[in-house]
Design an enzyme around this catalytic site. Sequence first.
Site: not given
Lengths: 271, 322
Positions: B65, B90
């Site tokens: 991410e 996330f």
Amino acid sequence: MCNLEFKSLNARKNIVELIHTVGNNGAHVSPVLSIVEIVIVLFCDILKLKRKDFLTNNRNHFILSKGHGALAYYCAMYEAGIITKDELYSFDVDGGDYPGQPSKNLDKAIEYSSGTLGLGLSYACGLAMSKDAKAHNIYVLLGNGELNEGSVWESAMFAGFNKLNNITAIVDDNSMQADGYSNDILSFDIKKMWEACGWNVIECDGHDINDLKKAFDIKTSLPKVIIAKTIKGKGISFIEGRPEWHHNRITDEQYELAMNELYQQEIKNGN
Amino acid sequence: MEINRLNIRTLSMLGECGAFGLALSEFAEQNKNVVALSADLCKTSGLDRFRSHFPDRFINTGIAEQNLIGVSAGLAAGGNIPFATTFSNFFSLRACEQIRHFLGYMQENVKLVGFASGFSMGLFGTTHYGLEDIAAIRAINNLTILSPADGLETYKCVIESALFKGPVYIRLSGSINMPIIYKEDYNFEIGKAITLKDGSDIAIISTGTMVFNSLKAAKILEEKGLSVKVINMHTLKPLDVTAVKECCSCKLIVTVEEHSVIGGLGSAVAEYKSKSKIFPPQLILGVKNKFEKAGNYAYMLDKYGLSHSKIAEQILQFIDNL
């Protein structure tokens, strides 16, 4: 002394001058001195950037991921005629455009904000795939200490897997970091890490202009990383390899000593 | 897409992720610079259609991410309009610094689409709940935060944010077969809250999935003789302070969000109210300061008092104790 060696020497003089000027606040010193030849070769030979180019995307890009090397980067841009002496000498003034860690401002020829480590390579990956920049070369300068950041490897894997061969990463491998020697902090096989991520690894002497140029000239089908072996604090004997000089102030006496060493190097090398 | 009853129903059936994917594919037909990115959650994020229509404009970063946001920022700097997607949690917590750096500080034109905010991941468990994303991202300069209430509003958020110049975080919540708030076309403008129902005793300001539950809770309260106003605060930042100011003439303000009671919509409203001359008391409904054991979506909403009946119940209790 070749032109780029002369420019490197000049950059070191400006670096010492400016760190002396900022006085008691101090500045990053040795991680700036270690990258001088790298940024001089880039800005005065490889990148071919003029000031007006920064307002377009139709050009090569340079991302200083190790933001604390800012002063050498500004000095190299001055040597390349991209920024003026007045701009260079606004280094670290309150509210200025050329702070200790660069802050993106295309009007001022600064294309990436840095300071926080491990983020520049991801940005370079995006640029390398982008509409405007995919036909150009993207250069990213990282520090060996910066490679401790996990985010670097997310990006390294991504670039390797996607074969982004318009990216050249340069690791300023001075074997040290903020707290001292990497061997005492966190050390690993840098070359194997990049290779495992699908990069072409080239090693060179990061203070040798010709060696650096040769490394930049090598064309590869994979993304390329140049591991440039450097000396932290290169050029000034009492700063080289000394942990306390990561970020420090320069006293009047040290300033005289350092400048004298740089003038001696100039005389010795025949200018 | 023509906004008609059939399409509104389709968008609602698809849920917010599906509506997002549909809207982005449609916009990408007209604008060649749009690219979509995923961190190994293409299908979950509603991007299957986009990937098959525009394989060259879809980038999968793998489960990374932090890199996802940096790559998006570089693409934006190079003239693209990137829409990056992953679970809201996330984005906002794992990659919070990248959001601050690339979207806040550098102001790159990146659109983040954080899905499964709140409890919609149900039995996937606590790690997949998005409970602090508004708090984290709201504190970052230069970010616009959108939080649509149904399928049609999701569609509009995507189109408007693609046209908007600047970084945007779109907070998607709920699941498929979402209740419909807007049965026909309406005017959506970033930063302008929508009053769905007027009233004078209580003003309920809500966002995302909680808009529907708030409307239902309002019905219960009206049966008890209270006059209730309901506002859809689809833009969480910048907050529509004019809309909040208008609520200050009511005797009570209630905020409802599928998010922590700290740092989200309730906090944003309270921050404004603290500067206001007239400031009615405020009941902040949301996720209390405790991790409950995981359960399915409806169970979790009920556990945290966010079902419509629990919302009404808590408001009545609060009035009794005033």
